[in-house]
Design a protein around this motif. Structure first.
Motif, PDB file in Angstrom:
ATOM      1  N   MET A 192       0.848  -1.173   0.000  1.00 24.94           N
ATOM      2  CA  MET A 192       0.000   0.000   0.000  1.00 24.94           C
ATOM      3  C   MET A 192       0.890   1.230   0.000  1.00 24.94           C
ATOM      4  SD  MET A 192      -2.300   1.447   3.204  1.00 24.94           S
ATOM      5  CE  MET A 192      -1.942   0.167   4.322  1.00 24.94           C
ATOM      6  N   GLN A 193       0.513   2.224  -0.791  1.00 24.86           N
ATOM      7  CA  GLN A 193       1.231   3.501  -0.801  1.00 24.86           C
ATOM      8  C   GLN A 193       0.335   4.587  -0.232  1.00 24.86           C
ATOM      9  OE1 GLN A 193       2.781   4.477  -4.671  1.00 24.86           O
ATOM     10  NE2 GLN A 193       4.705   3.477  -4.150  1.00 24.86           N
ATOM     11  N   ILE A 194       0.923   5.395   0.652  1.00 23.20           N
ATOM     12  CA  ILE A 194       0.222   6.536   1.237  1.00 23.20           C
ATOM     13  C   ILE A 194       1.148   7.730   1.207  1.00 23.20           C
ATOM     14  CG2 ILE A 194      -1.298   5.143   2.705  1.00 23.20           C
ATOM     15  CD1 ILE A 194       0.591   5.706   5.048  1.00 23.20           C
ATOM     16  N   ILE A 195       0.568   8.897   1.362  1.00 26.92           N
ATOM     17  CA  ILE A 195       1.361  10.119   1.433  1.00 26.92           C
ATOM     18  C   ILE A 195       1.233  10.664   2.854  1.00 26.92           C
ATOM     19  CG2 ILE A 195       1.622  12.475   0.577  1.00 26.92           C
ATOM     20  CD1 ILE A 195       0.404  11.428  -2.082  1.00 26.92           C
ATOM     21  N   VAL A 196       2.375  10.862   3.498  1.00 23.31           N
ATOM     22  CA  VAL A 196       2.407  11.388   4.861  1.00 23.31           C
ATOM     23  C   VAL A 196       3.237  12.663   4.859  1.00 23.31           C
ATOM     24  CG1 VAL A 196       3.049  10.954   7.251  1.00 23.31           C
ATOM     25  CG2 VAL A 196       2.245   9.058   5.832  1.00 23.31           C
ATOM     26  N   ASN A 197       2.604  13.771   5.208  1.00 24.59           N
ATOM     27  CA  ASN A 197       3.261  15.078   5.237  1.00 24.59           C
ATOM     28  C   ASN A 197       4.018  15.367   3.933  1.00 24.59           C
ATOM     29  OD1 ASN A 197       2.221  15.283   7.788  1.00 24.59           O
ATOM     30  ND2 ASN A 197       4.148  15.080   8.858  1.00 24.59           N
ATOM     31  N   GLY A 198       3.396  14.998   2.810  1.00 28.63           N
ATOM     32  CA  GLY A 198       3.963  15.289   1.500  1.00 28.63           C
ATOM     33  C   GLY A 198       4.946  14.260   0.974  1.00 28.63           C
ATOM     34  N   ASN A 199       5.285  13.241   1.757  1.00 24.86           N
ATOM     35  CA  ASN A 199       6.221  12.205   1.339  1.00 24.86           C
ATOM     36  C   ASN A 199       5.482  10.887   1.107  1.00 24.86           C
ATOM     37  OD1 ASN A 199       8.639  13.832   1.690  1.00 24.86           O
ATOM     38  ND2 ASN A 199       8.202  13.683   3.872  1.00 24.86           N
ATOM     39  N   THR A 200       5.858  10.178   0.049  1.00 28.92           N
ATOM     40  CA  THR A 200       5.224   8.896  -0.267  1.00 28.92           C
ATOM     41  C   THR A 200       5.913   7.770   0.488  1.00 28.92           C
ATOM     42  OG1 THR A 200       4.651   9.694  -2.468  1.00 28.92           O
ATOM     43  CG2 THR A 200       4.614   7.312  -2.138  1.00 28.92           C
ATOM     44  N   TYR A 201       5.101   6.908   1.105  1.00 29.54           N
ATOM     45  CA  TYR A 201       5.595   5.741   1.839  1.00 29.54           C
ATOM     46  C   TYR A 201       4.878   4.505   1.327  1.00 29.54           C
ATOM     47  CZ  TYR A 201       7.522   8.900   5.390  1.00 29.54           C
ATOM     48  OH  TYR A 201       8.231   9.870   6.050  1.00 29.54           O
ATOM     49  N   SER A 202       5.593   3.379   1.337  1.00 32.84           N
ATOM     50  CA  SER A 202       4.999   2.081   1.016  1.00 32.84           C
ATOM     51  C   SER A 202       5.056   1.202   2.250  1.00 32.84           C
ATOM     52  CB  SER A 202       5.765   1.404  -0.119  1.00 32.84           C
ATOM     53  OG  SER A 202       5.617   2.122  -1.313  1.00 32.84           O
ATOM     54  N   PHE A 203       3.918   0.636   2.630  1.00 32.08           N
ATOM     55  CA  PHE A 203       3.829  -0.234   3.797  1.00 32.08           C
ATOM     56  C   PHE A 203       3.024  -1.469   3.444  1.00 32.08           C
ATOM     57  CE2 PHE A 203       4.038   4.033   5.821  1.00 32.08           C
ATOM     58  CZ  PHE A 203       5.180   3.853   6.579  1.00 32.08           C
ATOM     59  N   GLU A 204       3.324  -2.563   4.125  1.00 37.28           N
ATOM     60  CA  GLU A 204       2.539  -3.777   3.954  1.00 37.28           C
ATOM     61  C   GLU A 204       1.659  -4.051   5.166  1.00 37.28           C
ATOM     62  OE1 GLU A 204       4.728  -7.181   2.694  1.00 37.28           O
ATOM     63  OE2 GLU A 204       5.920  -6.007   1.286  1.00 37.28           O
ATOM     64  N   GLN A 205       2.091  -3.674   6.351  1.00 38.56           N
ATOM     65  CA  GLN A 205       1.396  -4.065   7.574  1.00 38.56           C
ATOM     66  C   GLN A 205       0.712  -2.906   8.301  1.00 38.56           C
ATOM     67  OE1 GLN A 205       0.962  -7.205   8.590  1.00 38.56           O
ATOM     68  NE2 GLN A 205       2.009  -7.870   6.744  1.00 38.56           N
ATOM     69  N   ILE A 206       0.501  -1.784   7.648  1.00 43.21           N
ATOM     70  CA  ILE A 206      -0.163  -0.653   8.289  1.00 43.21           C
ATOM     71  C   ILE A 206      -1.668  -0.797   8.097  1.00 43.21           C
ATOM     72  CG2 ILE A 206      -0.459   1.855   8.303  1.00 43.21           C
ATOM     73  CD1 ILE A 206       2.261   0.937   9.345  1.00 43.21           C
ATOM     74  N   VAL A 207      -2.400  -0.783   9.196  1.00 42.21           N
ATOM     75  CA  VAL A 207      -3.853  -0.933   9.116  1.00 42.21           C
ATOM     76  C   VAL A 207      -4.564   0.280   9.699  1.00 42.21           C
ATOM     77  CG1 VAL A 207      -5.824  -2.335   9.827  1.00 42.21           C
ATOM     78  CG2 VAL A 207      -3.665  -3.446   9.224  1.00 42.21           C
ATOM     79  N   THR A 208      -4.101   0.764  10.847  1.00 38.89           N
ATOM     80  CA  THR A 208      -4.767   1.872  11.529  1.00 38.89           C
ATOM     81  C   THR A 208      -3.820   3.060  11.680  1.00 38.89           C
ATOM     82  OG1 THR A 208      -4.082   1.201  13.750  1.00 38.89           O
ATOM     83  CG2 THR A 208      -6.133   0.227  12.891  1.00 38.89           C
ATOM     84  N   ILE A 209      -4.386   4.174  12.097  1.00 38.99           N
ATOM     85  CA  ILE A 209      -3.576   5.362  12.368  1.00 38.99           C
ATOM     86  C   ILE A 209      -2.534   5.058  13.436  1.00 38.99           C
ATOM     87  CG2 ILE A 209      -3.623   7.702  13.312  1.00 38.99           C
ATOM     88  CD1 ILE A 209      -6.439   7.957  12.055  1.00 38.99           C
ATOM     89  N   GLN A 210      -2.922   4.337  14.475  1.00 38.78           N
ATOM     90  CA  GLN A 210      -1.967   4.018  15.542  1.00 38.78           C
ATOM     91  C   GLN A 210      -0.817   3.173  15.010  1.00 38.78           C
ATOM     92  OE1 GLN A 210      -2.105   5.366  18.775  1.00 38.78           O
ATOM     93  NE2 GLN A 210       0.012   4.705  18.542  1.00 38.78           N
ATOM     94  N   ASP A 211      -1.097   2.231  14.101  1.00 36.89           N
ATOM     95  CA  ASP A 211      -0.028   1.446  13.465  1.00 36.89           C
ATOM     96  C   ASP A 211       0.959   2.365  12.761  1.00 36.89           C
ATOM     97  OD1 ASP A 211      -1.271  -0.956  14.220  1.00 36.89           O
ATOM     98  OD2 ASP A 211      -2.271  -1.198  12.278  1.00 36.89           O
TER      99      ASP A 211
END
Length: 65
Positions: free
Chosen positions: A1-20
């Motif tokens: 999964m790819q998300i953008i955090v504070n303008g930077n792109t990150y790829s994660f496999e195990q992120i499900v919730t905000i706390q994660d």
């Protein structure tokens, strides 16, 4: 999964919730979260799911005077 955090792109496999996400990025203390321009209450951090393509802003509260 790819998300953008504070303008930077990150790829994660195990992120499900905000706390994660906060744990993975090692954010601690008082923070405010906005996902796709919607503020998410702190009470939902452990249950609000993150989806691929989400744009997330994390703001850390800093005291001072």
């Amino acid at each position: 999964m790819q998300i953008i955090v504070n303008g930077n792109t990150y790829s994660f496999e195990q992120i499900v919730t905000i706390q994660d996400l906060l744990d993975k990025l090692q954010f601690s203390g008082r923070v405010a979260i906005e996902i796709n321009r919607e503020i998410i209450p702190r009470s939902l951090f452990s249950t609000h799911e993150i989806h691929s393509g989400d744009e997330i802003e994390i703001v850390r509260a800093i005291g001072g005077g």
